[in-house]
Design a protein around this motif. Structure first.
Motif, PDB file in Angstrom:
ATOM      1  N   ILE A   1      60.426  37.405 -31.039  1.00 47.45           N
ATOM      2  CA  ILE A   1      59.976  38.259 -32.147  1.00 47.45           C
ATOM      3  C   ILE A   1      60.586  39.654 -32.022  1.00 47.45           C
ATOM      4  CG2 ILE A   1      57.953  39.384 -33.162  1.00 47.45           C
ATOM      5  CD1 ILE A   1      56.346  36.875 -32.388  1.00 47.45           C
ATOM      6  N   LEU A   2      60.609  40.189 -30.798  1.00 45.86           N
ATOM      7  CA  LEU A   2      61.204  41.515 -30.587  1.00 45.86           C
ATOM      8  C   LEU A   2      62.691  41.508 -30.894  1.00 45.86           C
ATOM      9  CD1 LEU A   2      59.400  42.617 -27.289  1.00 45.86           C
ATOM     10  CD2 LEU A   2      58.979  43.451 -29.614  1.00 45.86           C
ATOM     11  N   LEU A   3      63.387  40.426 -30.531  1.00 43.63           N
ATOM     12  CA  LEU A   3      64.815  40.321 -30.838  1.00 43.63           C
ATOM     13  C   LEU A   3      65.058  40.257 -32.341  1.00 43.63           C
ATOM     14  CD1 LEU A   3      66.295  37.887 -28.146  1.00 43.63           C
ATOM     15  CD2 LEU A   3      67.011  40.225 -28.609  1.00 43.63           C
ATOM     16  N   CYS A   4      64.232  39.486 -33.033  1.00 42.04           N
ATOM     17  CA  CYS A   4      64.386  39.395 -34.491  1.00 42.04           C
ATOM     18  C   CYS A   4      64.136  40.754 -35.145  1.00 42.04           C
ATOM     19  CB  CYS A   4      63.435  38.342 -35.054  1.00 42.04           C
ATOM     20  SG  CYS A   4      63.908  36.636 -34.670  1.00 42.04           S
TER      21      CYS A   4
ATOM     22  N   ALA B   1      64.547  43.687 -33.706  1.00 40.92           N
ATOM     23  CA  ALA B   1      65.605  44.610 -33.305  1.00 40.92           C
ATOM     24  C   ALA B   1      66.898  44.378 -34.080  1.00 40.92           C
ATOM     25  CB  ALA B   1      65.870  44.487 -31.807  1.00 40.92           C
ATOM     26  N   THR B   2      67.107  43.145 -34.542  1.00 44.96           N
ATOM     27  CA  THR B   2      68.329  42.831 -35.300  1.00 44.96           C
ATOM     28  C   THR B   2      68.066  42.712 -36.792  1.00 44.96           C
ATOM     29  OG1 THR B   2      67.967  40.453 -34.952  1.00 44.96           O
ATOM     30  CG2 THR B   2      69.330  41.596 -33.330  1.00 44.96           C
ATOM     31  N   GLY B   3      66.887  43.075 -37.242  1.00 45.69           N
ATOM     32  CA  GLY B   3      66.561  42.933 -38.655  1.00 45.69           C
ATOM     33  C   GLY B   3      66.500  41.484 -39.101  1.00 45.69           C
ATOM     34  N   ALA B   4      66.280  40.564 -38.153  1.00 48.53           N
ATOM     35  CA  ALA B   4      66.235  39.122 -38.448  1.00 48.53           C
ATOM     36  C   ALA B   4      67.464  38.690 -39.226  1.00 48.53           C
ATOM     37  CB  ALA B   4      64.962  38.771 -39.209  1.00 48.53           C
ATOM     38  N   LEU B   5      68.605  39.284 -38.897  1.00 48.93           N
ATOM     39  CA  LEU B   5      69.831  39.034 -39.655  1.00 48.93           C
ATOM     40  C   LEU B   5      70.236  37.568 -39.641  1.00 48.93           C
ATOM     41  CD1 LEU B   5      72.216  40.211 -41.253  1.00 48.93           C
ATOM     42  CD2 LEU B   5      73.345  40.682 -39.060  1.00 48.93           C
ATOM     43  N   ALA B   6      70.048  36.888 -38.516  1.00 48.67           N
ATOM     44  CA  ALA B   6      70.472  35.494 -38.402  1.00 48.67           C
ATOM     45  C   ALA B   6      69.679  34.565 -39.302  1.00 48.67           C
ATOM     46  CB  ALA B   6      70.350  35.029 -36.950  1.00 48.67           C
ATOM     47  N   PHE B   7      68.505  34.998 -39.779  1.00 44.86           N
ATOM     48  CA  PHE B   7      67.649  34.128 -40.579  1.00 44.86           C
ATOM     49  C   PHE B   7      67.536  34.583 -42.036  1.00 44.86           C
ATOM     50  CE2 PHE B   7      66.167  33.980 -36.167  1.00 44.86           C
ATOM     51  CZ  PHE B   7      66.228  32.626 -35.916  1.00 44.86           C
ATOM     52  N   ARG B   8      68.295  35.585 -42.440  1.00 44.29           N
ATOM     53  CA  ARG B   8      68.193  36.096 -43.804  1.00 44.29           C
ATOM     54  C   ARG B   8      69.168  35.391 -44.727  1.00 44.29           C
ATOM     55  NH1 ARG B   8      68.914  42.383 -43.228  1.00 44.29           N
ATOM     56  NH2 ARG B   8      68.634  42.259 -45.500  1.00 44.29           N
ATOM     57  N   ARG B   9      68.840  35.356 -46.009  1.00 41.17           N
ATOM     58  CA  ARG B   9      69.683  34.713 -47.005  1.00 41.17           C
ATOM     59  C   ARG B   9      70.950  35.535 -47.231  1.00 41.17           C
ATOM     60  NH1 ARG B   9      65.392  32.954 -51.776  1.00 41.17           N
ATOM     61  NH2 ARG B   9      64.145  31.509 -50.493  1.00 41.17           N
ATOM     62  N   ALA B  10      72.041  34.829 -47.471  1.00 44.75           N
ATOM     63  CA  ALA B  10      73.314  35.508 -47.687  1.00 44.75           C
ATOM     64  C   ALA B  10      73.287  36.388 -48.926  1.00 44.75           C
ATOM     65  CB  ALA B  10      74.446  34.477 -47.804  1.00 44.75           C
TER      66      ALA B  10
ATOM     67  N   ARG C   1      55.535  42.656 -39.713  1.00 40.80           N
ATOM     68  CA  ARG C   1      55.454  42.889 -38.277  1.00 40.80           C
ATOM     69  C   ARG C   1      54.211  42.266 -37.668  1.00 40.80           C
ATOM     70  NH1 ARG C   1      57.344  49.220 -37.531  1.00 40.80           N
ATOM     71  NH2 ARG C   1      59.576  48.887 -37.888  1.00 40.80           N
ATOM     72  N   TRP C   2      53.063  42.574 -38.207  1.00 40.87           N
ATOM     73  CA  TRP C   2      51.857  42.022 -37.597  1.00 40.87           C
ATOM     74  C   TRP C   2      51.686  40.545 -37.904  1.00 40.87           C
ATOM     75  CZ3 TRP C   2      47.882  39.754 -40.191  1.00 40.87           C
ATOM     76  CH2 TRP C   2      47.723  40.052 -41.562  1.00 40.87           C
ATOM     77  N   MET C   3      52.215  40.079 -39.046  1.00 39.41           N
ATOM     78  CA  MET C   3      52.149  38.655 -39.341  1.00 39.41           C
ATOM     79  C   MET C   3      52.993  37.841 -38.358  1.00 39.41           C
ATOM     80  SD  MET C   3      50.161  37.735 -41.860  1.00 39.41           S
ATOM     81  CE  MET C   3      50.877  36.203 -42.436  1.00 39.41           C
ATOM     82  N   SER C   4      54.157  38.369 -37.963  1.00 43.07           N
ATOM     83  CA  SER C   4      55.022  37.635 -37.042  1.00 43.07           C
ATOM     84  C   SER C   4      54.362  37.447 -35.676  1.00 43.07           C
ATOM     85  CB  SER C   4      56.363  38.356 -36.880  1.00 43.07           C
ATOM     86  OG  SER C   4      56.180  39.646 -36.321  1.00 43.07           O
ATOM     87  N   TRP C   5      53.542  38.431 -35.267  1.00 43.33           N
ATOM     88  CA  TRP C   5      52.894  38.307 -33.971  1.00 43.33           C
ATOM     89  C   TRP C   5      51.789  37.257 -33.953  1.00 43.33           C
ATOM     90  CZ3 TRP C   5      54.986  39.848 -29.712  1.00 43.33           C
ATOM     91  CH2 TRP C   5      55.874  40.927 -29.734  1.00 43.33           C
TER      92      TRP C   5
END
Length: 349
Positions: free
Chosen positions: A54-57, A59-68, A174-178
């Motif tokens: 969760i912290l990695l996502c 820190a990277t803005g969840a870029l790997a999981f966002r729509r193009a 943020r709090w939902m992801s936790w």
């Protein structure tokens, strides 16, 4: 160029933190994929790993999981690069984790040989399918390697152009992801407490022992899984001999042999000590040798034998499985092996 543009040289603020998160994630994934015993703390390891993800996502803005469609050109290039590089590294990562598993298995075996009379391998002959900890380690690699690649790069931060700039929605996310962390623990606890027990897959148990002359002996291995691969396994291992008069376990000095089995070791009317007649052979008849407790602790293991008036052996292994500390939500598990004096198996785990 405005002040918010990331410079082409030098470290981006937060890069050292992101790299520390990547290193911690890699270390926990390696531990999860190793053969080192977790003693029931596997779920704690998984919860910490989920928190790091969760912290990695974040820190990277969840870029790997966002729509193009929601990314600019730079973000699309970075995300595509991360997937290409990440999936190239998956094969190497799997090879490295396999080497770690082999090395840790050897280490555990060597340590057992120096701390006890017998060398006990880390890998059980029961429940030989793909363990839950290996499944989770592989899932971590597949899901988080692209994010780890992004986090490691100098330009891998979320940036103002990412989702971190969306104040109101981001606070909610943020709090939902936790909530994922207690959710994982709740699902695991429900599986261990309420899922029905199931038979553990049997391995290639080919060890052989002699036994007294005039007898036929066969090796048995089996077990019961609590919580499937994400709980614990209570295992049974026994070398059973029979002579058309009685059946009994051979190789466990804690179980006395019947009088008919001692005739080869003494004179008429003399019964030698059970510890001498029934030599310790834990690789054949180890009590608790095949217990595995990566996600729930297995304790108070007892192995008892009862031979009825017909010479039929009833061999029972009982243990307590505790998913939580202090025995909370623990329950007893018992498995039984029943063999007649003619070698017919009436019950087997």
């Amino acid at each position: 160029m405005n002040g918010s543009t990331t410079p082409m040289s030098g470290a981006e603020p937060g890069q050292s933190v992101r790299r520390a998160l990547v290193i911690a994630t890699a270390a926990l994934t390696t531990l999860l994929a190793s053969a080192l015993p977790l003693h029931g703390f596997g779920i704690l390891l998984v919860a910490i790993l989920a928190g790091l993800d969760i912290l990695l996502c974040r820190a990277t803005g969840a870029l790997a999981f966002r729509r193009a469609s929601g990314l600019d050109e730079r973000q699309r290039r970075l995300r595509d690069f991360a997937y290409r590089r990440g999936f190239r590294w998956i094969g190497l990562a799997i090879v490295l984790l396999y080497v770690v598993w082999i090395g840790s298995d050897i280490a555990v075996t060597v340590v057992s040989a120096t701390t006890s009379q017998f060398s006990i391998p880390a890998v059980s002959d029961v429940d030989t399918g793909i363990s839950g900890r290996i499944v989770l380690a592989m899932a971590e690699l597949l899901l988080m390697l692209p994010t780890s690649v992004i986090a490691w790069r100098r330009d891998g931060g979320g940036g103002k152009e990412g989702v971190d700039d969306e104040r109101g929605r981001n606070r909610h996310q943020r709090w939902m992801s936790w909530l994922a962390v207690p959710g994982i623990i709740a699902v695991w606890l429900a599986a261990v407490v309420w899922l029905p027990s199931q038979s553990a897959p049997r391995g290639s148990f080919s060890a052989s022992g002699g036994g007294p002359s005039g007898t036929t002996c066969q090796d048995f291995a089996g077990g019961t899984m609590v919580g499937s691969e994400f709980g614990a396994t209570v295992g049974l291992r026994a070398d059973v001999c029979w002579d058309d008069t009685v059946a009994y376990v051979w190789g466990n000095p804690g179980l006395p042999l019947p009088a008919s089995a001692t005739s080869d070791y003494g004179v008429p009317g003399f019964t030698p000590p059970a510890s001498w007649v029934n030599p310790a052979q834990p690789m054949l008849s180890g009590c608790g040798l095949d217990n595995t407790g990566d996600f729930a602790a297995v304790s108070h293991t007892t192995c008892t034998e009862h031979i009825d008036a017909h010479g039929t052996m009833h061999y029972t292994v009982s243990a307590r499985v505790s998913p939580l500390p202090f025995g909370i939500a623990s329950h007893e598990v018992s498995i039984e092996l029943v063999v007649t004096r003619a070698g017919k198996v009436l019950e087997q785990p």
